[in-house]
Every structure is written in C-alpha cells, then in structure tokens.
Scaffold this active site. Structure first.
Site, short mmCIF file in Angstrom:
data_model
loop_
_atom_site.label_atom_id
_atom_site.label_comp_id
_atom_site.label_asym_id
_atom_site.label_seq_id
_atom_site.Cartn_x
_atom_site.Cartn_y
_atom_site.Cartn_z
N GLY A 13 -41.06 24.46 46.74
CA GLY A 13 -41.43 25.86 46.95
C GLY A 13 -40.46 26.86 46.36
CB SER A 14 -37.85 26.82 43.71
OG SER A 14 -38.53 26.30 42.61
CG ASN A 15 -42.29 28.33 40.73
OD1 ASN A 15 -42.02 29.16 39.87
ND2 ASN A 15 -42.14 27.03 40.55
CG MET A 91 -47.36 18.13 42.78
SD MET A 91 -47.01 19.00 41.23
CE MET A 91 -46.67 17.61 40.15
CG LEU A 93 -56.65 17.55 38.83
CD1 LEU A 93 -57.56 16.56 38.11
CD2 LEU A 93 -56.20 18.66 37.88
CG ASN A 108 -51.20 25.53 37.87
OD1 ASN A 108 -50.51 25.26 38.87
ND2 ASN A 108 -51.25 24.72 36.82
CG HIS A 110 -48.21 23.08 32.95
ND1 HIS A 110 -48.42 21.95 33.71
CD2 HIS A 110 -47.86 22.64 31.71
CE1 HIS A 110 -48.22 20.88 32.96
NE2 HIS A 110 -47.88 21.26 31.75
C1 GRF Z 1 -42.69 23.55 38.99
O1 GRF Z 1 -41.94 23.10 37.91
C2 GRF Z 1 -44.13 23.72 38.58
O2 GRF Z 1 -44.28 24.17 37.27
C3 GRF Z 1 -44.63 22.31 38.72
O3 GRF Z 1 -44.03 21.84 39.90
C4 GRF Z 1 -42.79 22.49 40.09
C5 GRF Z 1 -42.79 23.07 41.46
O4 GRF Z 1 -41.55 23.54 41.87
N1 GRF Z 1 -46.08 22.27 38.69
P1 GRF Z 1 -41.40 24.34 43.24
O5 GRF Z 1 -42.12 23.56 44.34
O6 GRF Z 1 -41.98 25.72 43.06
O7 GRF Z 1 -39.93 24.37 43.49
#
Ligand code: GRF
Length: 202
Positions: A13-15, A91, A93, A108, A110
């Site tokens: 969940g860093s994003n 992760m 679909l 999304n 990527h």
């Molecule tokens: C990210 O690199 C994203 O592009 C990929 O999975 C990773 C998720 O990272 N699909 P986080 O859970 O947001 O830290």
C-alpha cells in the site's frame, strides 16, 4: 462536492499512502471513502486504518467465481458512493461485473511502459529482456491484462549495473508521484477520453 475514491489493494500500500498524503494535504480534492483488499494481511489496510479510513477485506476464495467476487466489490463501492476506483497494487484481474458499472472509472498503476511488459512482474520482465528504458504507466482498466487506455507515463533509464531492488525503488518513487497526479486529473474532470486516446486538459 469532493469526489469519493475507492482504493483496491493487495499488499504494502505504498501507492495508497501517496494518495492519502495528497488528499490530506488538499492537493487532491477527494476523500478516500473505502480501501478494499483481497488479502487480509495487506499492510495497506493498516495504513488506511491509521488515517481513519474505512477498510474491507473480500476473500476471493469465499466466492464461487470471479464474477461473484467482483459483484461483492461493486456492492461495497456503491455503498460508499465511490466515483473513482483506483487499483493500487491490486494483483487480480477485474471482470465486467466491476467494469460495467464503473466504465472509465477504474484506473491502475503498472511498473513498466505499457504495452511492454504487462502482467505481474513488469520490473523483472523489463530487466530480463534487457531494455535500456522502462518506466511507469497509469491507465484506465479494461477487460485485458494492462491493456486499457493510457493516462500518464514516465520513463526512466535503466543503469548499466542495477539490481531489481534498486530499479524497483526508483520505479516506486515515480509511481508515488504519477498515480496521485492521475487521480487529481480525474477528480478535476481533466481527462477527455476518445476511444483509446486520453487527452489531458489544462
Ligand atoms: C506497484 O509497483 C504497482 O505498480 C504494482 O504493485 C506494486 C504495489 O506496491 N502493481 P504498493 O502496494 O502500492 O506498495
């Protein structure tokens, strides 16, 4: 009225954290209404809870098929009146059950320059192929695997000697800027979609 976000995760969940930060600072005029995870151990759930954000865990194994599972996701997203669904390190679909009610409302992130290196290991696949440039893509989600209309991309040069971890760190720091930027553009109604082509309005 500010828009509501539903964020779906599978892991760290860093994003998600980057989006939380930009919503809290007011850079993005939106509220994260709910964070959903398919994985009960996802650290992102804790990050959300630490910020007082509602969370839900939906285990795909408890459903007879992916359609039924996606119906449950839609039920939750509708309950929270979500305007935009962000797949942030999710992760699995998604099926039409989720895409039809949220047409052009699912995005999304990527970790590669699509259409190169779709799938679950965009970083490793780019390194193995030996490309000199890779990057990050944010795109609308369609039924394919990482095939939907591209919103934003940023490239980076792969260094001559670079481990997967080092490259992943650099990719992640781009992701943490690019994904919130795409969310901001959506929230401000600045994305004009024409078939596959997405125009960013000033
Ligand atoms: C990210 O690199 C994203 O592009 C990929 O999975 C990773 C998720 O990272 N699909 P986080 O859970 O947001 O830290």
């Amino acid at each position: 009225m500010s828009k509501k976000l539903g964020i779906i995760i599978s892991g760290s969940g860093s994003n998600l954290a980057a989006i939380i930060d930009k919503c809290e600072s007011g850079y993005i005029d939106a509220e994260i209404a709910v964070v959903i995870s398919n994985n009960s151990q996802a650290y992102g759930l804790k990050r959300a809870q630490n910020h007082g954000i509602e969370t839900a865990i939906v285990n795909p194994k408890e459903f007879s098929n992916r359609q039924e599972y996606d119906k449950k996701l839609v039920e939750i997203l509708k309950k929270y009146q979500v305007d935009l669904v962000v797949l942030a390190g999710y992760m699995l679909l998604v099926t039409n059950q989720l895409l039809d009610p949220f047409k052009y409302k699912v995005i999304n992130i990527h970790p590669a320059l699509l259409p190169s290196f779709p799938g679950t290991d965009g970083i490793g696949d780019a390194l193995k192929y030996g490309v000199k440039v890779t990057g990050v893509t944010v795109h609308f989600v369609d039924e394919g695997c990482d095939t939907g209309p591209i919103i934003l991309q940023e490239a980076l040069q792969i260094k001559e000697i670079e481990t997967k971890e080092e490259l992943a760190d650099r990719i992640h720091s781009i992701e943490h800027r690019l994904l919130p930027e795409a969310v901001k553009l959506f929230v401000e109604d600045r994305l004009e979609i024409n078939g596959r082509l997405v125009k960013v309005l000033n």
